[in-house]
Design an enzyme around this catalytic site. Sequence first.
Site, PDB file in Angstrom:
ATOM      1  N   HIS A   1       0.874  -1.171   0.000  1.00  0.00           N
ATOM      2  CA  HIS A   1       0.000   0.000   0.000  1.00  0.00           C
ATOM      3  C   HIS A   1       0.916   1.227   0.000  1.00  0.00           C
ATOM      4  O   HIS A   1       2.009   1.185   0.557  1.00  0.00           O
ATOM      5  CB  HIS A   1      -0.839  -0.055   1.286  1.00  0.00           C
ATOM      6  CG  HIS A   1      -1.891   0.990   1.422  1.00  0.00           C
ATOM      7  ND1 HIS A   1      -1.609   2.280   1.783  1.00  0.00           N
ATOM      8  CD2 HIS A   1      -3.243   0.928   1.276  1.00  0.00           C
ATOM      9  CE1 HIS A   1      -2.738   2.966   1.862  1.00  0.00           C
ATOM     10  NE2 HIS A   1      -3.741   2.174   1.554  1.00  0.00           N
TER      11      HIS A   1
ATOM     12  N   ASP B   1       3.458  -4.340   7.991  1.00  0.00           N
ATOM     13  CA  ASP B   1       2.187  -3.628   7.921  1.00  0.00           C
ATOM     14  C   ASP B   1       1.083  -4.678   8.049  1.00  0.00           C
ATOM     15  O   ASP B   1       0.815  -5.420   7.103  1.00  0.00           O
ATOM     16  CB  ASP B   1       2.118  -2.893   6.571  1.00  0.00           C
ATOM     17  CG  ASP B   1       0.750  -2.264   6.329  1.00  0.00           C
ATOM     18  OD1 ASP B   1      -0.139  -2.388   7.197  1.00  0.00           O
ATOM     19  OD2 ASP B   1       0.580  -1.648   5.269  1.00  0.00           O
TER      20      ASP B   1
ATOM     21  N   GLN C   1      -4.091  -5.470   6.968  1.00  0.00           N
ATOM     22  CA  GLN C   1      -5.081  -6.401   6.417  1.00  0.00           C
ATOM     23  C   GLN C   1      -5.087  -7.747   7.131  1.00  0.00           C
ATOM     24  O   GLN C   1      -5.815  -8.648   6.736  1.00  0.00           O
ATOM     25  CB  GLN C   1      -4.836  -6.604   4.912  1.00  0.00           C
ATOM     26  CG  GLN C   1      -5.046  -5.345   4.095  1.00  0.00           C
ATOM     27  CD  GLN C   1      -6.465  -4.796   4.191  1.00  0.00           C
ATOM     28  OE1 GLN C   1      -7.411  -5.532   4.479  1.00  0.00           O
ATOM     29  NE2 GLN C   1      -6.615  -3.499   3.981  1.00  0.00           N
TER      30      GLN C   1
ATOM     31  N   LYS D   1      -9.745  -0.912  10.874  1.00  0.00           N
ATOM     32  CA  LYS D   1      -9.883  -2.067   9.985  1.00  0.00           C
ATOM     33  C   LYS D   1     -10.224  -3.334  10.780  1.00  0.00           C
ATOM     34  O   LYS D   1     -10.301  -4.423  10.231  1.00  0.00           O
ATOM     35  CB  LYS D   1      -8.598  -2.274   9.184  1.00  0.00           C
ATOM     36  CG  LYS D   1      -8.383  -1.161   8.156  1.00  0.00           C
ATOM     37  CD  LYS D   1      -7.264  -1.486   7.211  1.00  0.00           C
ATOM     38  CE  LYS D   1      -6.748  -0.270   6.469  1.00  0.00           C
ATOM     39  NZ  LYS D   1      -7.613   0.216   5.404  1.00  0.00           N
TER      40      LYS D   1
ATOM     41  N   CYS E   1      -4.705   2.386  -3.656  1.00  0.00           N
ATOM     42  CA  CYS E   1      -3.458   2.903  -3.056  1.00  0.00           C
ATOM     43  C   CYS E   1      -2.312   1.918  -3.227  1.00  0.00           C
ATOM     44  O   CYS E   1      -1.486   1.737  -2.331  1.00  0.00           O
ATOM     45  CB  CYS E   1      -3.636   3.234  -1.578  1.00  0.00           C
ATOM     46  SG  CYS E   1      -4.839   4.502  -1.284  1.00  0.00           S
TER      47      CYS E   1
END
Length: 406
Positions: free
Chosen positions: A122, A199, A202, A225, A364
């Site tokens: 991203h 990261d 997700q 999220k 993104c």
Amino acid sequence: MNLESIKSQFPIFQQKTPVGKELVYLDNASTTQKPDCVIDAIADFYKFSNANAGRGVYWPATEVTGRVVDIRQRLAKFIGAARPEEVVFTHGVTDALNKLALAIFGGSQKREGQVLVSGMEHHSNFVPWQMAARHGSLPFKVIPLTDSGAIDMEAYAQLLKEPTSLVAVSAASNVTGIGNDISRLSQMAHNSGALLVVDASQAVAHQPIDVRQWDCDFMVFSGHKAYGPTGIGVLYGTYEVLVELNPLAYGGGMVQEVNESDTTFRMLPHRHEAGTLNLAGIVGLEAAIAFIEKQGIANIQAHENALYELLRKKLNEVSGVAILGRSSSLQCPVVSFTVEGVHPHDMATYLATEGISIRAGHHCAQPLMKHFGITACSRISLACYSSGQEIEQTVDQLKEAIAFFR
Ligand SMILES: Cc1ncc(COP(=O)(O)O)c(C=O)c1O
């Protein structure tokens, strides 16, 4: 998993969309909906115990201070951290990664070695590192992907032969849903003397997170999220690395002593938390974690994996649909695709008129779009409240949209 009971806890689903349809929300990779427990926790905080944390000696300040301590502990357990001081509150992943990049590469400590990010990142886990590398006059390189969109491990090993200061990768792609073998990526980065940043945007709502098993130096996620509020996130760092790191930001709450000639800083985690924390966000995040733990992350994962397979199967049956990427490794429930002859924005707009929320665009992740030779795609992303019936309905409407546009 009792889907009816779960869905009834989300007030947004108790109403019709402006077009008079039930909301079929399939943009969970962007942000998830919020259950009552999260909304109530935030409202109760403002109604019954609002004060700043870590400052006042009166009630309710003392209560809020104690709650932040407890919640930090709970979050440390949730992500498998060894110590609560390894949990730093941020405003979200973008905020955390920008500050981290500056703290690592912007200070007086001179870093040596290239900076690597994967081609599936991203922009939030790409651009801050690109800019930091440029600032430090260090090479910035992108780890290539295979044709199916996974990290090319041979190319990664090859890149690591050059001196490397840092590797930044996502736990799972927000476009293809492909999950990365973080433990292996970490081991290889560490063998080359590089730091590993994960990261987990997700991953956090879809799979158990264990930072010690991953053996990463840093991990970030955003509360919104994972059924939590916007504006709150967590930066995990190992104690050893965080204690040496330049403060993420400067200001009130993080200083030991300020003099005209110099300033000294507090111990972890306060060293990295300048200014008033997003206290309502922290309280809301705790409620979100409690919500996930109540459903059971293994149950959520099993439910979402079954839906993910159904979604892929149904989409594969539609002529002209091409799904982006496939990996045998762990994935999160996100499926992106193109439809021959139909622009993704037209598809998303058509489905929106039926109350179905999917996303269209580059998500993104322009380097990943370029890898697949496209500029945009459609994306369906699932959550614990998603159902098989919603998937059937969406694919049926998608077929109607194709017939309409063709
Ligand atoms: C993989 C990934 N990284 C980073 C981000 C940025 O998160 P935030 O907007 O919460 O800062 C997102 C959001 O879509 C994402 O999916």
